[in-house]
Design a protein around this motif. Structure first.
Motif, PDB file in Angstrom:
ATOM      1  N   LEU A 191       0.835  -1.205   0.000  1.00  0.00           N
ATOM      2  CA  LEU A 191       0.000   0.000   0.000  1.00  0.00           C
ATOM      3  C   LEU A 191       0.868   1.252   0.000  1.00  0.00           C
ATOM      4  O   LEU A 191       0.661   2.175  -0.792  1.00  0.00           O
ATOM      5  CB  LEU A 191      -0.918  -0.011   1.226  1.00  0.00           C
ATOM      6  N   SER A 192       1.850   1.304   0.908  1.00  0.00           N
ATOM      7  CA  SER A 192       2.751   2.446   0.972  1.00  0.00           C
ATOM      8  C   SER A 192       3.487   2.643  -0.338  1.00  0.00           C
ATOM      9  O   SER A 192       3.614   3.758  -0.858  1.00  0.00           O
ATOM     10  CB  SER A 192       3.748   2.252   2.118  1.00  0.00           C
ATOM     11  N   SER A 193       3.972   1.533  -0.901  1.00  0.00           N
ATOM     12  CA  SER A 193       4.719   1.608  -2.160  1.00  0.00           C
ATOM     13  C   SER A 193       3.829   2.067  -3.303  1.00  0.00           C
ATOM     14  O   SER A 193       4.215   2.930  -4.102  1.00  0.00           O
ATOM     15  CB  SER A 193       5.323   0.236  -2.472  1.00  0.00           C
ATOM     16  N   ASP A 194       2.614   1.505  -3.399  1.00  0.00           N
ATOM     17  CA  ASP A 194       1.719   1.858  -4.501  1.00  0.00           C
ATOM     18  C   ASP A 194       1.301   3.326  -4.457  1.00  0.00           C
ATOM     19  O   ASP A 194       1.277   4.003  -5.485  1.00  0.00           O
ATOM     20  CB  ASP A 194       0.464   0.969  -4.471  1.00  0.00           C
ATOM     21  N   LEU A 195       0.965   3.822  -3.254  1.00  0.00           N
ATOM     22  CA  LEU A 195       0.555   5.222  -3.141  1.00  0.00           C
ATOM     23  C   LEU A 195       1.717   6.164  -3.454  1.00  0.00           C
ATOM     24  O   LEU A 195       1.533   7.194  -4.106  1.00  0.00           O
ATOM     25  CB  LEU A 195       0.013   5.492  -1.737  1.00  0.00           C
ATOM     26  N   SER A 196       2.921   5.810  -3.004  1.00  0.00           N
ATOM     27  CA  SER A 196       4.085   6.642  -3.292  1.00  0.00           C
ATOM     28  C   SER A 196       4.380   6.660  -4.787  1.00  0.00           C
ATOM     29  O   SER A 196       4.731   7.702  -5.352  1.00  0.00           O
ATOM     30  CB  SER A 196       5.309   6.131  -2.517  1.00  0.00           C
ATOM     31  N   THR A 227     -14.377   0.052   1.654  1.00  0.00           N
ATOM     32  CA  THR A 227     -15.255  -0.859   0.924  1.00  0.00           C
ATOM     33  C   THR A 227     -15.613  -0.246  -0.428  1.00  0.00           C
ATOM     34  O   THR A 227     -15.330   0.922  -0.692  1.00  0.00           O
ATOM     35  CB  THR A 227     -16.547  -1.101   1.721  1.00  0.00           C
ATOM     36  N   GLU A 228     -16.262  -1.031  -1.274  1.00  0.00           N
ATOM     37  CA  GLU A 228     -16.700  -0.519  -2.571  1.00  0.00           C
ATOM     38  C   GLU A 228     -17.701   0.613  -2.385  1.00  0.00           C
ATOM     39  O   GLU A 228     -17.695   1.598  -3.131  1.00  0.00           O
ATOM     40  CB  GLU A 228     -17.332  -1.647  -3.390  1.00  0.00           C
ATOM     41  N   THR A 229     -18.563   0.499  -1.374  1.00  0.00           N
ATOM     42  CA  THR A 229     -19.533   1.560  -1.093  1.00  0.00           C
ATOM     43  C   THR A 229     -18.820   2.863  -0.732  1.00  0.00           C
ATOM     44  O   THR A 229     -19.173   3.948  -1.218  1.00  0.00           O
ATOM     45  CB  THR A 229     -20.470   1.151   0.060  1.00  0.00           C
ATOM     46  N   GLN A 230     -17.816   2.765   0.134  1.00  0.00           N
ATOM     47  CA  GLN A 230     -17.054   3.957   0.505  1.00  0.00           C
ATOM     48  C   GLN A 230     -16.295   4.527  -0.686  1.00  0.00           C
ATOM     49  O   GLN A 230     -16.216   5.746  -0.864  1.00  0.00           O
ATOM     50  CB  GLN A 230     -16.093   3.621   1.652  1.00  0.00           C
ATOM     51  N   ALA A 231     -15.717   3.642  -1.508  1.00  0.00           N
ATOM     52  CA  ALA A 231     -14.997   4.102  -2.703  1.00  0.00           C
ATOM     53  C   ALA A 231     -15.929   4.867  -3.636  1.00  0.00           C
ATOM     54  O   ALA A 231     -15.557   5.905  -4.197  1.00  0.00           O
ATOM     55  CB  ALA A 231     -14.370   2.915  -3.431  1.00  0.00           C
ATOM     56  N   ALA A 232     -17.169   4.363  -3.783  1.00  0.00           N
ATOM     57  CA  ALA A 232     -18.145   5.039  -4.645  1.00  0.00           C
ATOM     58  C   ALA A 232     -18.501   6.415  -4.088  1.00  0.00           C
ATOM     59  O   ALA A 232     -18.659   7.390  -4.844  1.00  0.00           O
ATOM     60  CB  ALA A 232     -19.406   4.180  -4.775  1.00  0.00           C
ATOM     61  N   LEU A 264      -6.853   9.987  -8.562  1.00  0.00           N
ATOM     62  CA  LEU A 264      -7.741   9.594  -7.472  1.00  0.00           C
ATOM     63  C   LEU A 264      -8.434   8.251  -7.703  1.00  0.00           C
ATOM     64  O   LEU A 264      -8.500   7.434  -6.777  1.00  0.00           O
ATOM     65  CB  LEU A 264      -8.777  10.690  -7.216  1.00  0.00           C
ATOM     66  N   PRO A 265      -8.956   7.949  -8.902  1.00  0.00           N
ATOM     67  CA  PRO A 265      -9.586   6.632  -9.090  1.00  0.00           C
ATOM     68  C   PRO A 265      -8.632   5.480  -8.791  1.00  0.00           C
ATOM     69  O   PRO A 265      -9.030   4.485  -8.168  1.00  0.00           O
ATOM     70  CB  PRO A 265      -9.988   6.653 -10.573  1.00  0.00           C
ATOM     71  N   ARG A 266      -7.375   5.593  -9.211  1.00  0.00           N
ATOM     72  CA  ARG A 266      -6.410   4.528  -8.940  1.00  0.00           C
ATOM     73  C   ARG A 266      -6.050   4.475  -7.462  1.00  0.00           C
ATOM     74  O   ARG A 266      -5.834   3.394  -6.908  1.00  0.00           O
ATOM     75  CB  ARG A 266      -5.156   4.719  -9.794  1.00  0.00           C
ATOM     76  N   MET A 267      -5.990   5.625  -6.803  1.00  0.00           N
ATOM     77  CA  MET A 267      -5.726   5.639  -5.366  1.00  0.00           C
ATOM     78  C   MET A 267      -6.833   4.920  -4.605  1.00  0.00           C
ATOM     79  O   MET A 267      -6.580   4.159  -3.672  1.00  0.00           O
ATOM     80  CB  MET A 267      -5.590   7.074  -4.863  1.00  0.00           C
ATOM     81  N   LEU A 268      -8.076   5.172  -5.013  1.00  0.00           N
ATOM     82  CA  LEU A 268      -9.210   4.514  -4.361  1.00  0.00           C
ATOM     83  C   LEU A 268      -9.160   3.002  -4.581  1.00  0.00           C
ATOM     84  O   LEU A 268      -9.489   2.223  -3.681  1.00  0.00           O
ATOM     85  CB  LEU A 268     -10.524   5.092  -4.891  1.00  0.00           C
ATOM     86  N   GLU A 269      -8.738   2.575  -5.777  1.00  0.00           N
ATOM     87  CA  GLU A 269      -8.613   1.146  -6.052  1.00  0.00           C
ATOM     88  C   GLU A 269      -7.550   0.518  -5.173  1.00  0.00           C
ATOM     89  O   GLU A 269      -7.710  -0.613  -4.697  1.00  0.00           O
ATOM     90  CB  GLU A 269      -8.284   0.919  -7.536  1.00  0.00           C
TER      91      GLU A 269
END
Length: 331
Positions: free
Chosen positions: A168-173, A236-241, A222-227
């Motif tokens: 997670l840390s690596s992907d966001l960075s 959750t998917e609901t929160q992401a939406a 932002l869409p990729r960050m949420l994924e």
């Protein structure tokens, strides 16, 4: 004639300065990119970090679920952690301290991951020396995981928590690095690490001039960050939406910064984020300023870690609790 020569010298020097500045910024971004990719070579390390979250403008979590209650507590809190990790074999331990900004609640949670099991002690729920325990899946690519598959249609087990947090840390960075413009980077200079060795610091800053460009990149990423957050079980998917619907409400403002410290071998040794932004209205009457500060250091890279926590003898299964935590109560 003398003034003309001075003017000509200045005119000739300006392009050289601009080219040099551009080259330095390109080198700074390249060094950051290299360090983030080199994280894959970090097989053992000690770590220490913290976060200061002031996100009270965001909507409350669902109080009927553990993930909702945890989100409501963490979004306005101070966190600290310290520990060590080894990825071959996988072992990870740390102490996590969480305190609400109001001071009304404080929690210290010892954590240990070993033999594919996560152990953690909750002071309010566990008697002294008792730990909750849950068995977690091995990484899909690991030989042990491959041997556990019962057939061609079997689904691979989920990666264990330490690997998910590291990823997670690596992907966001990496998403930040992809979205950051070279013009935002600066080389801060040499710094001295805790072990006495030298490293170099690089910073990408959010300024009044660059805030608009940062926000444009933020909307793109932002869409990729949420994924990334969703795939790691943090939302959750609901929160992401919900976040996607209010994406245009998130705007960074100055000052802000993202600093990366890289050692002589190219390893990431320190990461700092300090961002200020406005978010959706949430429970407030109007959108309010939110702040997010994060720092993490890595030491003793690829050395034998100094693990201190013994394997707990008194344990209690918490599989069902963790299932609710990961799924957000959705079935």
């Amino acid at each position: 004639m003398f003034k003309a020569l001075i003017s000509l010298s200045i005119a000739a020097a300006i392009p050289a300065v601009l080219i040099s500045g551009c080259s330095d910024r390109e080198a700074a971004k390249a060094a950051v990119k290299g360090a983030l990719h080199k994280q894959a070579e970090m097989n053992a390390f000690a770590f220490e970090g913290g976060a200061d979250l002031h996100l009270d403008g965001l909507a409350e979590g669902d109080s009927s679920t553990l993930s909702g209650q945890l989100f409501s507590f963490l979004k306005d809190s101070r966190l600290e952690w310290k520990g060590a990790a080894s990825l071959n074999p996988i072992r990870w331990e740390s102490d996590l301290k969480a305190a609400s900004r109001s001071g009304s609640a404080e929690l210290t949670v010892p954590l240990l991951f070993q033999d594919n099991k996560l152990f953690f002690h909750m002071p309010l729920l566990n008697p002294e020396n008792e730990y909750f325990v849950t068995t977690l899946g091995l990484p899909p690519e690991s030989p042990a995981s491959a041997g556990n598959k019962s057939g061609p249609d079997s689904k691979p087990s989920a990666p264990p928590v330490p690997e998910r947090l590291s990823r997670l840390s690596s992907d966001l960075s990496k998403l930040l690095q992809e979205g950051a413009d070279e013009a935002w980077f600066e080389t801060d200079g040499e710094v001295r690490l805790a072990d006495g060795s030298d490293a170099r610091s690089y910073t990408a800053s959010v300024t009044r001039m660059s805030a608009g460009a940062w926000n444009k990149k933020l909307q793109e990423k932002l869409p990729r960050m949420l994924e990334v957050l969703k795939s790691n079980g943090l939302i959750t998917e609901t929160q992401a939406a919900q976040f996607r619907r209010s994406a245009s409400s998130f705007k960074l403002s100055a000052p802000g910064k993202w600093t990366v410290v890289v050692d002589k071998e190219g390893f990431l040794r320190k990461l700092e984020m300090d961002f200020k932004f406005t978010g959706p209205k949430g429970n407030k009457s109007s959108a309010s300023a939110q702040t997010f500060s994060f720092h993490q250091t890595f030491d003793a890279v690829n050395r034998v870690p100094e693990f201190r926590k013994p394997l707990p003898r008194q344990t209690k299964s918490v599989d069902e609790v963790l299932k609710r935590l990961v799924s957000g109560g959705e079935q």
